[in-house]
Enzyme design. Structure first.
Site, mmCIF file in Angstrom:
data_model
loop_
_atom_site.group_PDB
_atom_site.id
_atom_site.type_symbol
_atom_site.label_atom_id
_atom_site.label_comp_id
_atom_site.label_asym_id
_atom_site.label_seq_id
_atom_site.Cartn_x
_atom_site.Cartn_y
_atom_site.Cartn_z
ATOM 1 N N GLU A 1 -6.010 8.670 7.791
ATOM 2 C CA GLU A 1 -6.521 8.278 6.473
ATOM 3 C C GLU A 1 -7.915 8.848 6.224
ATOM 4 O O GLU A 1 -8.251 9.214 5.100
ATOM 5 C CB GLU A 1 -6.539 6.752 6.334
ATOM 6 N N CYS B 1 -4.889 -2.982 2.753
ATOM 7 C CA CYS B 1 -4.618 -2.859 4.176
ATOM 8 C C CYS B 1 -5.790 -3.165 5.101
ATOM 9 O O CYS B 1 -6.130 -4.318 5.286
ATOM 10 C CB CYS B 1 -4.048 -1.478 4.474
ATOM 11 N N GLU C 1 0.857 -1.189 0.000
ATOM 12 C CA GLU C 1 0.000 0.000 0.000
ATOM 13 C C GLU C 1 0.897 1.245 0.000
ATOM 14 O O GLU C 1 1.969 1.239 0.647
ATOM 15 C CB GLU C 1 -0.848 -0.016 1.279
HETATM 16 N N1 ING Z 1 -3.307 0.292 8.652
HETATM 17 C C1 ING Z 1 -3.766 -0.521 9.718
HETATM 18 C C2 ING Z 1 -4.376 -1.837 9.285
HETATM 19 O O1 ING Z 1 -5.589 -2.030 9.189
HETATM 20 C C3 ING Z 1 -4.780 -0.643 11.907
HETATM 21 C C4 ING Z 1 -4.673 0.210 10.657
HETATM 22 C C5 ING Z 1 -3.665 -0.912 12.678
HETATM 23 C C6 ING Z 1 -5.995 -1.205 12.239
HETATM 24 C C7 ING Z 1 -3.759 -1.733 13.816
HETATM 25 C C8 ING Z 1 -6.122 -2.026 13.355
HETATM 26 C C9 ING Z 1 -5.012 -2.286 14.150
HETATM 27 O O2 ING Z 1 -3.568 -2.752 9.097
HETATM 28 C C10 ING Z 1 -3.927 0.700 7.522
HETATM 29 N N2 ING Z 1 -3.200 1.489 6.694
HETATM 30 O O3 ING Z 1 -5.070 0.385 7.249
#
Ligand code: ING
Length: 320
Positions: A146, A172, A47
């Site tokens: 985001e 992601c 990503e």
């Molecule tokens: N990053 C993370 C993901 O879903 C996140 C956000 C981190 C969600 C830790 C839950 C726990 O892997 C992105 N860019 O979506």
């Protein structure tokens, strides 16, 4: 005649804020050349693979934010990547920040493209599940903006006929939502490609941190098995601008077994020769959607009439 696709999970280590697009593209081209040497047909990048993960910072100035976006794809900095891929006879999937005009409005998406061996863009996806928050939250060790910097993807989940199979993409956080895989599987996807930037530490839920790599594997292995699909998940990992991110790039077979994985948190390829018919036995038996799924049963049918007992609408199941 068995169908195979040899795929590289082309993991990236940190991209510094100061790294130029051309410097990053050089790293991507090095991955393409190594993938070709390893007999790959397709290389999958993470990503937002052209820049540092900029949603970790709050910017007041829109021009500073827009400096992380691409206004054309390929553009001058990314054309060498397309040219080298075509010369090598290799396809790729690339995540990037897309700045575009739609119906007279400026739109910004967390996007990914699928590029065939010919160099032609044959698929595009815009991230649907935007995690994090939209207001600056100074209490956090780092931001996850985001929701502030991107619009919700408006293509939905789509499947593209390419590389002799049907390929879906997601990005992601999408990988954490079972609907992502199912909506692609219902369209016949045999393989899902996704990139991710996942900080080890999740400020609103620090007790989840120790399980970050477990959850990463869990969601992709479940998505693969429950839909009889290959899942290729590719990290941008390591300590990027002072924020450690998980690596854990992997290629998961329709059995749910991880058949290739990166060991480091830097620039590394994990390669697998994927049998595109490996999902058939799951989709023909355990996950035979036509025979076993009951879509009418999945609707949310409870509604409350004020306080008191929920009213549950009882259905007469359609005759099998
Ligand atoms: N990053 C993370 C993901 O879903 C996140 C956000 C981190 C969600 C830790 C839950 C726990 O892997 C992105 N860019 O979506």
């Amino acid at each position: 005649m068995p169908r195979h696709l040899t795929v590289a999970a082309a993991q990236l280590g940190p991209i510094a804020r100061a790294e130029t697009r051309s410097q990053v593209v050089e790293r991507l081209i090095a991955h393409l050349r190594e993938a070709k040497r390893m007999g790959c047909d397709l290389a999958v990048f993470p990503e937002l693979a052209l820049t540092t993960f900029f949603p970790r910072w709050y910017f007041a100035d829109q021009a500073e934010i827009d400096a992380f976006f691409e206004v054309e794809m390929p553009g001058s900095a990314t054309r060498p990547l397309f040219d080298e891929a075509r010369r090598l006879g290799l396809g790729f999937c690339l995540g990037y920040a897309e700045l575009t005009q739609e119906e007279g409005k400026t739109k910004r998406f967390n996007s990914a493209i699928l590029v065939e061996k010919s160099g032609e863009i044959v698929g595009k996806y815009r991230k649907v599940h935007l995690p994090g928050h939209d207001a600056h939250e100074p209490w956090r060790r780092f931001q996850h903006l985001e929701k502030r910097y991107f619009d919700v993807g408006n293509y939905g989940f789509r499947v593209f006929s390419a590389f002799g199979t049907k390929i879906g993409m997601c990005i992601c956080n999408d990988r954490r939502w079972p609907e992502t895989y199912r909506s692609l599987a219902l369209q016949g996807a045999e393989m899902v490609l996704l990139g991710y930037n996942t900080p080890v530490h999740n400020p609103p839920a620090p007790d989840h941190d120790d399980l970050a790599l477990f959850h990463n594997a869990l969601v992709m292995q479940s998505g693969a098995y429950q839909n009889g699909m290959w899942v290729v998940g590719v990290a941008k990992g390591g300590d990027e601008e002072g924020v450690p991110a998980i690596a854990g790039s992997m290629i998961v077979a329709p059995s749910g077994v991880t058949v290739a994985a990166c060991r480091s948190d830097g620039d590394e390829l994990a390669v697998a020769r994927c049998d595109l018919d490996a999902g058939a036995s799951y989709r023909r038996t355990t996950f035979n959607f036509e025979r076993h799924r009951q879509p009418w049963a999945y609707e949310l049918v409870t509604q409350r009439k004020g306080i008191g007992e929920p009213v549950v609408k009882v259905y007469d199941p359609p005759k099998a």
